[in-house]
Design a protein around this motif. Structure first.
Motif, PDB file in Angstrom:
ATOM      1  N   ILE A 183       0.816  -1.222   0.000  1.00 19.71           N
ATOM      2  CA  ILE A 183       0.000   0.000   0.000  1.00 19.71           C
ATOM      3  C   ILE A 183       0.847   1.267   0.000  1.00 19.71           C
ATOM      4  N   GLY A 184       2.158   1.103  -0.147  1.00 22.84           N
ATOM      5  CA  GLY A 184       3.030   2.276  -0.199  1.00 22.84           C
ATOM      6  C   GLY A 184       3.187   2.988   1.114  1.00 22.84           C
ATOM      7  N   ALA A 185       3.111   2.226   2.217  1.00 21.65           N
ATOM      8  CA  ALA A 185       3.248   2.814   3.554  1.00 21.65           C
ATOM      9  C   ALA A 185       4.669   2.627   4.080  1.00 21.65           C
ATOM     10  N   SER A 186       5.099   3.532   4.934  1.00 22.09           N
ATOM     11  CA  SER A 186       6.373   3.370   5.626  1.00 22.09           C
ATOM     12  C   SER A 186       6.191   2.323   6.717  1.00 22.09           C
ATOM     13  N   PHE A 187       7.169   1.426   6.856  1.00 19.31           N
ATOM     14  CA  PHE A 187       7.067   0.348   7.831  1.00 19.31           C
ATOM     15  C   PHE A 187       7.976   0.602   9.021  1.00 19.31           C
ATOM     16  N   PHE A 188       7.415   0.460  10.218  1.00 18.84           N
ATOM     17  CA  PHE A 188       8.189   0.515  11.452  1.00 18.84           C
ATOM     18  C   PHE A 188       8.070  -0.831  12.148  1.00 18.84           C
ATOM     19  N   LEU A 189       9.198  -1.382  12.561  1.00 15.45           N
ATOM     20  CA  LEU A 189       9.226  -2.672  13.238  1.00 15.45           C
ATOM     21  C   LEU A 189       9.041  -2.492  14.735  1.00 15.45           C
ATOM     22  N   ALA A 190       8.044  -3.184  15.298  1.00 21.10           N
ATOM     23  CA  ALA A 190       7.821  -3.175  16.749  1.00 21.10           C
ATOM     24  C   ALA A 190       8.833  -4.121  17.381  1.00 21.10           C
ATOM     25  N   SER A 191       9.907  -3.574  17.939  1.00 16.07           N
ATOM     26  CA  SER A 191      11.036  -4.401  18.374  1.00 16.07           C
ATOM     27  C   SER A 191      10.703  -5.286  19.564  1.00 16.07           C
ATOM     28  N   TRP A 192       9.562  -5.068  20.213  1.00 12.77           N
ATOM     29  CA  TRP A 192       9.140  -5.888  21.348  1.00 12.77           C
ATOM     30  C   TRP A 192       8.294  -7.082  20.903  1.00 12.77           C
ATOM     31  N   GLY A 193       8.057  -7.227  19.590  1.00 11.93           N
ATOM     32  CA  GLY A 193       7.116  -8.223  19.088  1.00 11.93           C
ATOM     33  C   GLY A 193       7.685  -9.623  18.977  1.00 11.93           C
ATOM     34  N   TYR A 194       6.895 -10.500  18.376  1.00  8.86           N
ATOM     35  CA  TYR A 194       7.215 -11.921  18.328  1.00  8.86           C
ATOM     36  C   TYR A 194       8.057 -12.317  17.119  1.00  8.86           C
ATOM     37  N   GLY A 195       7.857 -11.664  15.981  1.00  7.89           N
ATOM     38  CA  GLY A 195       8.527 -12.089  14.755  1.00  7.89           C
ATOM     39  C   GLY A 195       9.708 -11.229  14.355  1.00  7.89           C
ATOM     40  N   VAL A 196      10.260 -10.500  15.314  1.00  7.59           N
ATOM     41  CA  VAL A 196      11.318  -9.523  15.027  1.00  7.59           C
ATOM     42  C   VAL A 196      12.549 -10.164  14.399  1.00  7.59           C
ATOM     43  N   HIS A 197      12.945 -11.320  14.912  1.00 12.79           N
ATOM     44  CA  HIS A 197      14.175 -11.968  14.427  1.00 12.79           C
ATOM     45  C   HIS A 197      14.113 -12.219  12.927  1.00 12.79           C
ATOM     46  N   GLU A 198      12.977 -12.736  12.458  1.00 12.03           N
ATOM     47  CA  GLU A 198      12.836 -13.047  11.031  1.00 12.03           C
ATOM     48  C   GLU A 198      12.876 -11.773  10.185  1.00 12.03           C
ATOM     49  N   VAL A 199      12.244 -10.706  10.672  1.00 12.97           N
ATOM     50  CA  VAL A 199      12.258  -9.446   9.921  1.00 12.97           C
ATOM     51  C   VAL A 199      13.678  -8.900   9.816  1.00 12.97           C
ATOM     52  N   LEU A 200      14.404  -8.897  10.921  1.00  7.46           N
ATOM     53  CA  LEU A 200      15.766  -8.357  10.921  1.00  7.46           C
ATOM     54  C   LEU A 200      16.702  -9.207  10.068  1.00  7.46           C
ATOM     55  N   LYS A 201      16.439 -10.496   9.991  1.00  7.81           N
ATOM     56  CA  LYS A 201      17.261 -11.372   9.166  1.00  7.81           C
ATOM     57  C   LYS A 201      17.092 -11.024   7.683  1.00  7.81           C
ATOM     58  N   ARG A 202      15.881 -10.667   7.308  1.00  9.20           N
ATOM     59  CA  ARG A 202      15.597 -10.382   5.899  1.00  9.20           C
ATOM     60  C   ARG A 202      15.684  -8.903   5.558  1.00  9.20           C
ATOM     61  N   ARG A 203      15.472  -8.051   6.557  1.00 10.76           N
ATOM     62  CA  ARG A 203      15.535  -6.603   6.323  1.00 10.76           C
ATOM     63  C   ARG A 203      16.290  -5.929   7.473  1.00 10.76           C
TER      64      ARG A 203
END
Length: 225
Positions: A183-203
């Protein structure tokens, strides 16, 4: 940051706005016992986020399709009547959503939870006044021949219905990041969340929020003390 004024803001639910791990874990373990499976997972927290069938397939690949279906049915009964009421807000969520409402940002929730369960949690935690709409896991299913849509698909439908583009998406999983791109939105990662490791590995270059109220600083909103 004047450009952020009234821009839409989308939130994931589990691991972003709310900590639902205890209730989900309790209901999953109960469901596995009811079905009579010997499989167990000591800590469900790192796996919470994807749809249940995918979550079970990743964590317990030895389960048959019929076992997975039976566990999901038992889980729904337990979770919808007991487990979801163990859900709590992460620190700063209510105050931050209130500040966004004061600034007249349209706020939405996009989650893999079924629509009714998601709306029940929103109501139970008294978030309804701040949320314009919730797009649950079955949102927009009538538009799909298979009856299943990805989170990115559902968010795209929601944005189109609301005639909105851009904005911000805050979440803790790759499906959240992918929805933001769609949708063309800026993404912010909630660092306290559950899937953070996978996001940081890929981005690894993703913008991280260390606390929920930090979102207001990113948007240039001054809180009234």
């Amino acid at each position: 940051m004047k450009s952020s004024f009234r821009q839409p803001i989308y939130f994931d639910l589990d691991g972003t706005l709310v900590d639902s791990a205890d209730g989900i874990s309790t209901s999953l373990n109960c469901a596995i016992q009811i079905v009579g499976c010997s499989s167990q997972v000591n800590d469900w927290r790192p796996y919470i986020g994807p749809p249940l069938d995918r979550m079970l397939g990743q964590t317990l690949p030895e389960l048959s399709d019929s076992d997975v279906s039976a566990i999901i049915r038992a889980f729904r009964v337990h979770y919808d009547t007991q487990g979801l009421f163990e859900t709590v807000l992460f620190p700063g969520v209510a105050e931050t959503l209130n500040a966004l409402a004061d600034q007249r940002h349209p706020v939405f929730i996009a989650t893999n939870k079924p629509q009714l369960a998601a709306e029940t949690i929103v109501h139970h935690l008294k978030l309804s006044p701040f949320i314009r709409r919730v797009a649950g896991g079955d949102f927009g299913a009538a538009t799909s021949s298979s009856g299943k849509l990805s989170k990115a698909d559902r968010v795209e439908i929601l944005a189109a219905q609301e005639r909105l583009s851009g904005g911000y998406f805050i979440g803790d999983g790759m499906d959240d990041a992918e929805a933001a791109v769609r949708i063309g939105a800026s993404f912010f990662l909630a660092s306290w969340g559950y899937g953070v490791h996978e996001v940081l590995k890929r981005r690894p270059d993703v913008v991280q929020l260390q606390t929920f109220p930090e979102l207001l600083e990113r948007l240039g909103i001054i809180r009234n003390e």
